[in-house]
Design a protein around this motif. Structure first.
Motif, PDB file in Angstrom:
ATOM      1  N   GLY A   1      -0.262  -4.085  11.763  1.00 18.16           N
ATOM      2  CA  GLY A   1       1.174  -4.039  11.529  1.00 18.16           C
ATOM      3  C   GLY A   1       1.574  -2.880  10.637  1.00 18.16           C
ATOM      4  N   LEU A   2       2.856  -2.552  10.676  1.00 18.87           N
ATOM      5  CA  LEU A   2       3.421  -1.532   9.798  1.00 18.87           C
ATOM      6  C   LEU A   2       4.343  -2.242   8.811  1.00 18.87           C
ATOM      7  CD1 LEU A   2       4.464   1.187  12.429  1.00 18.87           C
ATOM      8  CD2 LEU A   2       2.467   1.219  10.934  1.00 18.87           C
ATOM      9  N   GLN A   3       4.118  -2.009   7.541  1.00 19.53           N
ATOM     10  CA  GLN A   3       5.005  -2.574   6.531  1.00 19.53           C
ATOM     11  C   GLN A   3       5.662  -1.426   5.802  1.00 19.53           C
ATOM     12  OE1 GLN A   3       3.764  -5.830   4.264  1.00 19.53           O
ATOM     13  NE2 GLN A   3       3.283  -6.976   6.133  1.00 19.53           N
ATOM     14  N   PHE A   4       6.973  -1.542   5.685  1.00 19.75           N
ATOM     15  CA  PHE A   4       7.723  -0.432   5.098  1.00 19.75           C
ATOM     16  C   PHE A   4       8.279  -0.810   3.734  1.00 19.75           C
ATOM     17  CE2 PHE A   4       7.529   2.256   8.713  1.00 19.75           C
ATOM     18  CZ  PHE A   4       7.508   1.435   9.822  1.00 19.75           C
ATOM     19  N   LEU A   5       8.639   0.217   2.985  1.00 20.33           N
ATOM     20  CA  LEU A   5       9.335   0.038   1.706  1.00 20.33           C
ATOM     21  C   LEU A   5       8.548  -0.832   0.729  1.00 20.33           C
ATOM     22  CD1 LEU A   5      12.877  -0.370   3.283  1.00 20.33           C
ATOM     23  CD2 LEU A   5      12.006   1.612   2.052  1.00 20.33           C
ATOM     24  N   ARG A   6       7.232  -0.584   0.694  1.00 20.89           N
ATOM     25  CA  ARG A   6       6.381  -1.316  -0.239  1.00 20.89           C
ATOM     26  C   ARG A   6       5.448  -0.333  -0.957  1.00 20.89           C
ATOM     27  NH1 ARG A   6       9.620  -4.336   1.315  1.00 20.89           N
ATOM     28  NH2 ARG A   6       9.438  -6.470   2.089  1.00 20.89           N
ATOM     29  N   SER A   7       5.466  -0.331  -2.299  1.00 18.38           N
ATOM     30  CA  SER A   7       4.535   0.522  -3.062  1.00 18.38           C
ATOM     31  C   SER A   7       3.532  -0.351  -3.794  1.00 18.38           C
ATOM     32  CB  SER A   7       5.257   1.318  -4.141  1.00 18.38           C
ATOM     33  OG  SER A   7       6.327   2.022  -3.655  1.00 18.38           O
ATOM     34  N   PRO A   8       2.305   0.105  -3.951  1.00 17.92           N
ATOM     35  CA  PRO A   8       1.296  -0.707  -4.631  1.00 17.92           C
ATOM     36  C   PRO A   8       1.524  -0.711  -6.144  1.00 17.92           C
ATOM     37  CG  PRO A   8       0.374   1.421  -4.022  1.00 17.92           C
ATOM     38  CD  PRO A   8       1.778   1.413  -3.510  1.00 17.92           C
ATOM     39  N   LEU A   9       1.511  -1.886  -6.736  1.00 15.74           N
ATOM     40  CA  LEU A   9       1.656  -1.996  -8.192  1.00 15.74           C
ATOM     41  C   LEU A   9       0.336  -2.351  -8.858  1.00 15.74           C
ATOM     42  CD1 LEU A   9       4.978  -4.043  -8.433  1.00 15.74           C
ATOM     43  CD2 LEU A   9       4.670  -1.613  -8.931  1.00 15.74           C
ATOM     44  N   GLU A  10      -0.425  -3.220  -8.159  1.00 21.36           N
ATOM     45  CA  GLU A  10      -1.642  -3.736  -8.777  1.00 21.36           C
ATOM     46  C   GLU A  10      -2.545  -4.324  -7.705  1.00 21.36           C
ATOM     47  OE1 GLU A  10      -0.603  -6.770 -11.608  1.00 21.36           O
ATOM     48  OE2 GLU A  10      -2.652  -7.573 -11.527  1.00 21.36           O
ATOM     49  N   ILE A  11      -3.833  -4.147  -7.890  1.00 18.94           N
ATOM     50  CA  ILE A  11      -4.763  -4.811  -6.971  1.00 18.94           C
ATOM     51  C   ILE A  11      -5.246  -6.082  -7.658  1.00 18.94           C
ATOM     52  CG2 ILE A  11      -6.908  -4.594  -5.657  1.00 18.94           C
ATOM     53  CD1 ILE A  11      -6.313  -1.630  -5.408  1.00 18.94           C
ATOM     54  N   ILE A  12      -5.079  -7.198  -6.944  1.00 20.72           N
ATOM     55  CA  ILE A  12      -5.334  -8.504  -7.547  1.00 20.72           C
ATOM     56  C   ILE A  12      -6.799  -8.897  -7.375  1.00 20.72           C
ATOM     57  CG2 ILE A  12      -4.664 -10.942  -7.522  1.00 20.72           C
ATOM     58  CD1 ILE A  12      -2.009  -9.927  -6.188  1.00 20.72           C
ATOM     59  N   PRO A  13      -7.477  -9.213  -8.466  1.00 24.92           N
ATOM     60  CA  PRO A  13      -8.906  -9.507  -8.336  1.00 24.92           C
ATOM     61  C   PRO A  13      -9.164 -10.940  -7.867  1.00 24.92           C
ATOM     62  CG  PRO A  13      -8.245  -9.551 -10.637  1.00 24.92           C
ATOM     63  CD  PRO A  13      -7.020  -9.225  -9.858  1.00 24.92           C
ATOM     64  N   SER A  14     -10.376 -11.129  -7.370  1.00 26.48           N
ATOM     65  CA  SER A  14     -10.839 -12.458  -6.991  1.00 26.48           C
ATOM     66  C   SER A  14     -11.081 -13.265  -8.267  1.00 26.48           C
ATOM     67  CB  SER A  14     -12.143 -12.335  -6.201  1.00 26.48           C
ATOM     68  OG  SER A  14     -13.078 -11.588  -6.977  1.00 26.48           O
ATOM     69  N   ASN A  15     -11.395 -14.547  -8.093  1.00 29.11           N
ATOM     70  CA  ASN A  15     -11.616 -15.411  -9.255  1.00 29.11           C
ATOM     71  C   ASN A  15     -12.731 -14.904 -10.152  1.00 29.11           C
ATOM     72  OD1 ASN A  15      -9.563 -17.123  -8.621  1.00 29.11           O
ATOM     73  ND2 ASN A  15     -10.854 -18.474  -7.372  1.00 29.11           N
ATOM     74  N   ASP A  16     -13.778 -14.345  -9.565  1.00 29.23           N
ATOM     75  CA  ASP A  16     -14.873 -13.858 -10.416  1.00 29.23           C
ATOM     76  C   ASP A  16     -14.583 -12.460 -10.973  1.00 29.23           C
ATOM     77  OD1 ASP A  16     -17.210 -12.910  -7.722  1.00 29.23           O
ATOM     78  OD2 ASP A  16     -15.245 -12.139  -8.300  1.00 29.23           O
ATOM     79  N   GLY A  17     -13.398 -11.948 -10.666  1.00 30.26           N
ATOM     80  CA  GLY A  17     -12.969 -10.671 -11.249  1.00 30.26           C
ATOM     81  C   GLY A  17     -13.644  -9.442 -10.689  1.00 30.26           C
TER      82      GLY A  17
ATOM     83  N   ALA B   1      -8.819  -9.405  -3.997  1.00 33.59           N
ATOM     84  CA  ALA B   1      -8.383 -10.630  -3.325  1.00 33.59           C
ATOM     85  C   ALA B   1      -6.981 -10.422  -2.750  1.00 33.59           C
ATOM     86  CB  ALA B   1      -8.372 -11.792  -4.292  1.00 33.59           C
ATOM     87  N   GLY B   2      -6.300  -9.423  -3.268  1.00 29.75           N
ATOM     88  CA  GLY B   2      -4.943  -9.201  -2.764  1.00 29.75           C
ATOM     89  C   GLY B   2      -4.358  -7.951  -3.393  1.00 29.75           C
ATOM     90  N   ILE B   3      -3.110  -7.665  -3.011  1.00 29.72           N
ATOM     91  CA  ILE B   3      -2.438  -6.496  -3.569  1.00 29.72           C
ATOM     92  C   ILE B   3      -0.981  -6.861  -3.859  1.00 29.72           C
ATOM     93  CG2 ILE B   3      -1.940  -5.505  -1.267  1.00 29.72           C
ATOM     94  CD1 ILE B   3      -2.395  -2.730  -2.590  1.00 29.72           C
ATOM     95  N   ARG B   4      -0.511  -6.471  -5.017  1.00 29.16           N
ATOM     96  CA  ARG B   4       0.878  -6.730  -5.391  1.00 29.16           C
ATOM     97  C   ARG B   4       1.689  -5.484  -5.084  1.00 29.16           C
ATOM     98  NH1 ARG B   4       1.327 -10.199 -10.254  1.00 29.16           N
ATOM     99  NH2 ARG B   4       1.105 -11.660  -8.538  1.00 29.16           N
ATOM    100  N   LEU B   5       2.797  -5.683  -4.358  1.00 29.03           N
ATOM    101  CA  LEU B   5       3.598  -4.549  -3.896  1.00 29.03           C
ATOM    102  C   LEU B   5       5.018  -4.626  -4.454  1.00 29.03           C
ATOM    103  CD1 LEU B   5       2.597  -4.921  -0.131  1.00 29.03           C
ATOM    104  CD2 LEU B   5       1.659  -3.244  -1.718  1.00 29.03           C
ATOM    105  N   SER B   6       5.548  -3.477  -4.758  1.00 33.38           N
ATOM    106  CA  SER B   6       6.954  -3.396  -5.169  1.00 33.38           C
ATOM    107  C   SER B   6       7.805  -3.298  -3.905  1.00 33.38           C
ATOM    108  CB  SER B   6       7.155  -2.133  -6.018  1.00 33.38           C
ATOM    109  OG  SER B   6       8.405  -1.561  -5.747  1.00 33.38           O
ATOM    110  N   VAL B   7       8.910  -4.032  -3.881  1.00 27.72           N
ATOM    111  CA  VAL B   7       9.831  -3.933  -2.749  1.00 27.72           C
ATOM    112  C   VAL B   7      10.788  -2.789  -3.040  1.00 27.72           C
ATOM    113  CG1 VAL B   7      11.628  -5.128  -1.441  1.00 27.72           C
ATOM    114  CG2 VAL B   7       9.643  -6.398  -2.290  1.00 27.72           C
ATOM    115  N   ASN B   8      10.887  -1.849  -2.093  1.00 26.76           N
ATOM    116  CA  ASN B   8      11.715  -0.662  -2.301  1.00 26.76           C
ATOM    117  C   ASN B   8      12.931  -0.670  -1.397  1.00 26.76           C
ATOM    118  OD1 ASN B   8       9.574   0.193  -3.920  1.00 26.76           O
ATOM    119  ND2 ASN B   8       8.668   1.405  -2.277  1.00 26.76           N
ATOM    120  N   LYS B   9      13.844   0.260  -1.705  1.00 24.95           N
ATOM    121  CA  LYS B   9      14.892   0.558  -0.727  1.00 24.95           C
ATOM    122  C   LYS B   9      15.057   2.076  -0.712  1.00 24.95           C
ATOM    123  CE  LYS B   9      18.643   0.194  -4.023  1.00 24.95           C
ATOM    124  NZ  LYS B   9      19.682  -0.558  -4.642  1.00 24.95           N
ATOM    125  N   MET B  10      15.613   2.565   0.386  1.00 25.83           N
ATOM    126  CA  MET B  10      15.817   4.016   0.505  1.00 25.83           C
ATOM    127  C   MET B  10      17.209   4.371  -0.006  1.00 25.83           C
ATOM    128  SD  MET B  10      12.994   5.206   1.683  1.00 25.83           S
ATOM    129  CE  MET B  10      13.411   6.909   1.965  1.00 25.83           C
TER     130      MET B  10
END
Lengths: 178, 438
Positions: free
Chosen positions: B250-266, B270-279
């Motif tokens: 898929g293509l996801q638009f208007l999202r910038s990476p803020l932080e990479i989320i670690p797994s429980n053992d660090g 485990a995931g990525i936190r994205l900022s929602v943007n607008k143009m």
């Protein structure tokens, strides 16, 4: 001398499609005929010697077109029905690159077709249009040379090579450094 | 180009790796063999009697720019962009985060990336970036193994992808559909990739049909294809094909990476936190702005594909750190004499073969023009490869010549034949040198 790797003819009868033509000088340093003879190669059973071009072509098959090179020189070329314009250019020492060897994976053989003959060409397939999108200085009459196959209808066609370099002056003038 | 235009010129090519061709060998995707046909043209040039190739020579380490300047009338720097723009966010060092550049090097057999061993054990991969490299990576991650096994993909990558669990690849970009950097051929390939379904959010494309009408042709056709894929009702056959697909992208638009989320053992992603943007703004000057909202995506693999970057090769060569290029005028390096540049280190790290080719011609014309005008003084005799060869010998450096590359080439092709591939690339520099020395 350099041997281009042979590729089988694109279903165009007995032809050697050169992998990529040598870039030839305009300055006359080299003997053009000499280079063409060097390019008449030995790499496969379907070798087509450049010397034979004129003796083999039957008149009814001949298609005369003109290439206009990047310096604006008009170069008349005698082709035959069924010839692929890219390889015809190479055989006649025209500076038209064909990096991907006619597989619609680049746009280095980009040419402008004169108005009168542009409409006589069959429509470009989607893949050619996609590659044309990448060509610098795209015009309405742009086509990829490797997709143009000569027919009698294309007699008199003129193909202009795009001037692509920024410091390219028609009279060969080189800009002074700042 | 230069040997043909100037009767007595000699061109020597110095390359860090024992093997030639750069990105054509290590950047172009394995399933794009026609793009690599240009190797035939390069080979023809290399066979010219006044052209020589010296691989396994690192300029700046084995031999200096100054030494080369003494031995040659002109030096043309064409060393491209060997690193990437970095993702500077928390979590960037977690297991499962890589630059797309390294991932591409890994599947293309670049020796320095052979031990990457990427994490392919989770279902979802996130690629940051909307360029052709991002699409290449997505396509290689999701291609049927039956297709990949007939390409020149590096052996270890083929094995790893065969057991990969990745089923979903999301390409995340900080701007909108009108700002994508990939091109239509690659997008079409992705849409038509067997056993996959495209995930395009219709709301990303609402209202674009009007905006598209006045765009230049390439942007117009590209955007229309995305709109069609996102909004048009598919034929019955296509609906069936998509329903049966086991993978998706898929293509996801208007999202910038803020932080990479670690797994429980660090330790791992485990995931990525994205900022929602607008143009804001229109056309070329449109910019993205963070709205303050965030979104999290679950994933086990993050590949950042946000651009390549050049290094300065030597303190004596001017370098613009902001633009990441060697300052130049049509290929003539500014504030230096006898130095020229071409390709990505001259213009910046974007462009395909046609652009870089024309750029090379431009630099060659500048060199020849400077010879003709006298700006480049070629009156003194220079030692060339004899002098450099002697220096390298003293230093225990063993250059690999073009005929020696051809021995490596033959070995790779022979090994490939056994595996049903065009070639099986050698992955180790020492191994390459051994073959060259046989």
């Amino acid at each position: 001398m350099a041997a281009a790797s042979a590729r089988c003819g694109l279903g165009l009868g007995l032809r050697l499609c050169l992998a990529l033509g040598l870039r030839l000088p305009h300055g006359g340093h080299h003997n053009l005929r000499g280079i063409l003879q060097q390019r008449a190669l030995h790499t496969g059973p379907t070798v087509y010697q450049s010397d034979d071009t004129h003796s083999k072509a039957e008149n009814s098959d001949v298609v005369n077109i003109t290439f206009i090179d990047r310096l604006g020189n008009r170069i008349p070329v005698k082709g035959k029905v069924g010839d692929n314009v890219l390889y015809l250019a190479h055989e006649n020492g025209i500076d038209l690159e064909g990096a991907c060897e006619a597989s619609l994976a680049c746009s280095t053989c980009h040419v402008y077709v004169n108005e009168e003959h542009f409409d006589k060409l069959p429509e470009a397939v989607e893949r050619e249009e996609d590659m044309l999108d990448m060509a610098p200085v795209l015009q309405l009459n742009s086509r990829l040379g490797c997709q143009i196959i000569l027919t009698k209808e294309l007699e008199g066609m003129e193909l202009t090579l795009p001037k692509i370099t920024r410091n390219f002056y028609v009279d060969g003038h080189v800009p002074k450094p700042h | 180009m230069v040997p043909e235009y100037y009767e007595s010129s000699v061109v020597d090519i110095y390359e860090k790796l024992p093997v030639p061709f750069g990105l054509v060998r290590f950047g172009v995707a394995p399933d794009h063999p026609e793009v690599k046909n240009v190797i035939n043209a390069f080979t023809q040039t290399a066979h010219h009697d006044r052209c020589s190739f010296y691989g396994n020579v690192t300029v700046g380490k084995d031999v200096s720019i100054e030494e080369l300047k003494q031995a040659y009338h002109a030096l043309v720097l064409t060393y491209g962009a060997e690193t990437n723009r970095t993702l500077d966010i928390p979590g960037k060092n977690l297991l499962g985060v890589y630059s797309a550049r390294m991932f591409v090097g890994w599947y293309n057999g670049l020796p320095e990336n052979k031990d990457l061993n990427p994490e392919l054990s989770s279902e979802t991969a996130v690629i940051l970036g909307h360029g052709n490299v991002a699409l290449d990576v997505a396509r290689i991650l999701l291609s049927p193994i039956d297709v990949l096994k007939k390409t020149d993909i590096a052996g270890h990558a083929l094995e790893a992808i065969a057991t990969s669990k990745v089923k979903r690849v999301l390409l995340v970009g900080r701007r909108g559909p009108l700002q994508v950097a990939f091109t239509i051929k690659e997008l079409r390939e992705m849409i038509n990739l067997p056993d996959t379904r495209p995930l395009l959010n219709p709301s990303d494309f609402m209202g674009l049909k009007q905006a598209v009408k006045d765009l230049p042709r390439p942007r117009k056709r590209l955007t229309e294809l995305m709109i069609k894929t996102a909004l048009e009702k598919s034929s019955g056959k296509e609906v069936e094909r998509q329903a049966a697909a086991t993978k998706e992208w898929g293509l996801q638009f208007l999202r910038s990476p803020l932080e990479i989320i670690p797994s429980n053992d660090g330790k791992r992603v485990a995931g990525i936190r994205l900022s929602v943007n607008k143009m804001e703004g229109l056309g070329e000057s449109a910019k993205f702005v963070q709205t303050g909202d965030v979104e999290d995506l679950e994933c086990g693999l993050v590949l950042s594909s946000i651009g390549y970057k050049s290094y300065p090769i030597d303190p004596s060569v001017p370098f613009d750190h902001r633009l990441g290029i060697i300052p130049n005028n049509l290929g003539r390096v500014l504030h230096a004499s006898g130095l020229y540049c071409s390709g990505w280190v001259k213009r910046g790290p974007t462009g395909v073969i046609v652009t870089t080719m024309h750029d090379g011609f431009e630099t060659a014309e500048t060199v020849l023009g400077d010879v003709r005008s006298g700006l480049l003084d070629v009156s003194a005799s220079k030692g060339g490869s004899k002098v450099i060869g002697a220096l390298l010998k003293q230093r225990g450096i063993r250059p690999v010549t073009f005929p020696e590359w051809e021995k490596i080439d033959n070995v790779e092709v022979a090994r490939g034949e056994q595996a049903g591939k065009p070639r099986e690339k050698l992955l180790d520099v020492q191994q390459m040198i051994e073959v060259a020395s046989q």
